[in-house]
Design a protein around this motif. Structure first.
Motif, PDB file in Angstrom:
ATOM      1  N   THR A  27       2.297   8.134  -3.736  1.00  0.00           N
ATOM      2  CA  THR A  27       2.023   8.676  -5.066  1.00  0.00           C
ATOM      3  C   THR A  27       0.751   9.504  -5.067  1.00  0.00           C
ATOM      4  O   THR A  27       0.713  10.640  -5.571  1.00  0.00           O
ATOM      5  N   GLN A  28      -0.315   8.958  -4.492  1.00  0.00           N
ATOM      6  CA  GLN A  28      -1.610   9.641  -4.556  1.00  0.00           C
ATOM      7  C   GLN A  28      -1.675  10.857  -3.639  1.00  0.00           C
ATOM      8  O   GLN A  28      -2.315  11.859  -3.983  1.00  0.00           O
ATOM      9  N   ASP A  42       1.372   3.413  -3.454  1.00  0.00           N
ATOM     10  CA  ASP A  42       0.136   4.084  -3.863  1.00  0.00           C
ATOM     11  C   ASP A  42      -0.171   5.264  -2.943  1.00  0.00           C
ATOM     12  O   ASP A  42      -0.597   6.336  -3.401  1.00  0.00           O
ATOM     13  N   ARG A  90       0.810  -1.216   0.000  1.00  0.00           N
ATOM     14  CA  ARG A  90       0.000   0.000   0.000  1.00  0.00           C
ATOM     15  C   ARG A  90       0.846   1.271   0.000  1.00  0.00           C
ATOM     16  O   ARG A  90       0.328   2.361  -0.224  1.00  0.00           O
ATOM     17  N   LEU A 118      -5.528   6.184   1.914  1.00  0.00           N
ATOM     18  CA  LEU A 118      -5.840   6.076   0.485  1.00  0.00           C
ATOM     19  C   LEU A 118      -7.332   6.271   0.238  1.00  0.00           C
ATOM     20  O   LEU A 118      -7.735   6.888  -0.760  1.00  0.00           O
TER      21      LEU A 118
END
Length: 401
Positions: free
Chosen positions: A89-90, A86, A83, A297
């Motif tokens: 990055t996000q 991601d 995880r 996330l």
């Protein structure tokens, strides 16, 4: 003795008295409502100081946490986990930045920002070793670690905890002339809250943040925005800095990033700034753990819809219009804030902020006082207009009764 009284008495007997909570004992919560151990319901108009922007037990966030709990919760940063990439990055994309340094609490993230600014100052700007200076604002609240309280002006947070960490200069909030005079060749950063929450939801003068951004860019100084309380939808924008079209060099995030489920915080910046770190120079066992990343996330995905920012903007306009009507009636001296966030100054003739908070609790509404005469209102962004109006009706009744 009631169940509530027994619980409070046990807590006061066996826990340090570093807080003075309202005499309510919460047993469950959902959305904008909390229920105490005796079954009484209360409208939450504080939302954990913005940690609960998406409400209590938000189903999307609980489901994300449950799914991750069944897989892996903690690896430490000794290993990669599925995880982490991601999440980094996000979150970087949400902030319009390049790199993320995850931590857990807001205070940890502020400490990380301070260390980062100093290291950047020495390695990139060329400040002589040990001479780095960070400019902060009077009445700030960035946390309660030894270093952070070293640049606090709150006697309760600071007294009896010295010796204090040097390297900070404290200026009046909103004073651009003082800011211009304070920035020197050894200044590595300016650290500001876009809205000072603990100080009473103080909004800076129009144009102040834009001017500070221009000034720091001219002087080669990092501009750090503490968006721990103000960010992630609270003011009607993803970040409160957006109200002045400002993008800082570094965002400090926390509270709502964990969705009210787990503590998650982060420093988000450019590669030039966060790229200064090498293995072993900074870290955290739990920072960026799988459970934290899974929840964060989902928070990022929810913010990308713009729904929560829009709700905060629309309901916030209604909130401030209604609160503004209370000024001039003798009970309220001033109202400040943005979006679903307000500081209400209570006239001394009507009681202290604590007394008003206790009266509201008796009416089924939970808020929190600060600095003696102010109450803070910051409901979950998911609150319905009907529930918001219900809470405002109780506030009016308390202030006019």
């Amino acid at each position: 003795m009631t169940t509530t009284e027994r619980s409070i008495a046990a807590a006061e007997a066996h826990s340090a008295h570093n807080y003075h909570p309202l005499p309510v004992v919460v047993a469950s919560a959902e959305g904008a409502w909390m229920t105490d151990i005796e079954g009484r319901r209360y409208l939450d108009m504080l939302a954990g100081y913005s940690a609960l922007n998406f409400g209590h037990c938000n189903r999307r966030l609980i489901d994300a946490a449950k799914a991750q709990l069944e897989r892996v919760t903690l690896t430490s940063r000794a290993f990669h986990h599925e995880r982490f990439a991601d999440f980094c990055t996000q979150l970087a994309e949400l902030c319009g930045m390049e790199m993320v340094l995850p931590m857990n609490t807001g205070a940890e993230a502020i400490e990380t920002a301070v260390k980062t600014a100093r290291k950047w100052g020495y390695q990139v700007k060329g400040v002589p070793d040990g001479q780095a200076k960070i400019v902060v604002a009077r009445n700030n609240f960035h946390g309660r670690t030894t270093t952070i309280i070293s640049f606090s002006t709150d006697p309760e947070a600071r007294a009896d905890f010295g010796p204090y960490t040097p390297g900070f200069e404290i200026l009046p909030y909103g004073d651009l002339t003082a800011m211009e005079a304070a920035l020197t060749d050894n200044t590595v950063a300016v650290l500001l809250e876009p809205i000072q929450g603990e100080a009473g939801v103080l909004v800076p003068p129009p144009g102040y943040f834009r001017a500070v951004r221009e000034l720091t860019r001219e002087r080669n100084v990092l501009f750090i925005a503490d968006e721990i309380q103000s960010g992630l939808g609270r003011t009607g924008r993803t970040f409160a800095c957006e109200h002045e079209g400002v993008v800082p060099d570094m965002y400090v995030l926390g509270k709502a990033l964990g969705g009210g489920v787990v503590p998650v915080s982060a420093v988000v910046s450019s590669r030039e700034v966060l790229g200064i770190y090498h293995p072993g120079e900074h870290g955290s066992t739990f920072g960026g753990n799988p459970l934290a990343c899974a929840v964060a996330l989902e928070v990022i995905a929810m913010l990308r819809t713009g729904e929560y920012q829009q709700r905060a903007a629309e309901l916030g306009e209604h909130l401030h219009a209604e609160l503004g009507l209370l000024i001039g009636g003798g009970a309220v001296e001033a109202v400040r804030g943005r979006g679903l966030w307000a500081g209400v100054d209570i006239a001394p003739t009507h009681g202290t902020g604590r007394q008003i908070s206790e009266k509201l609790m008796d009416q089924g509404v939970l808020v929190k006082d600060t600095h003696g005469s102010t109450i803070r209102i910051a409901p979950p962004l998911t609150i319905s207009k009907e529930d918001l109006d219900w809470g405002l009706d109780r506030l009016r009744a308390v202030l006019t009764g």
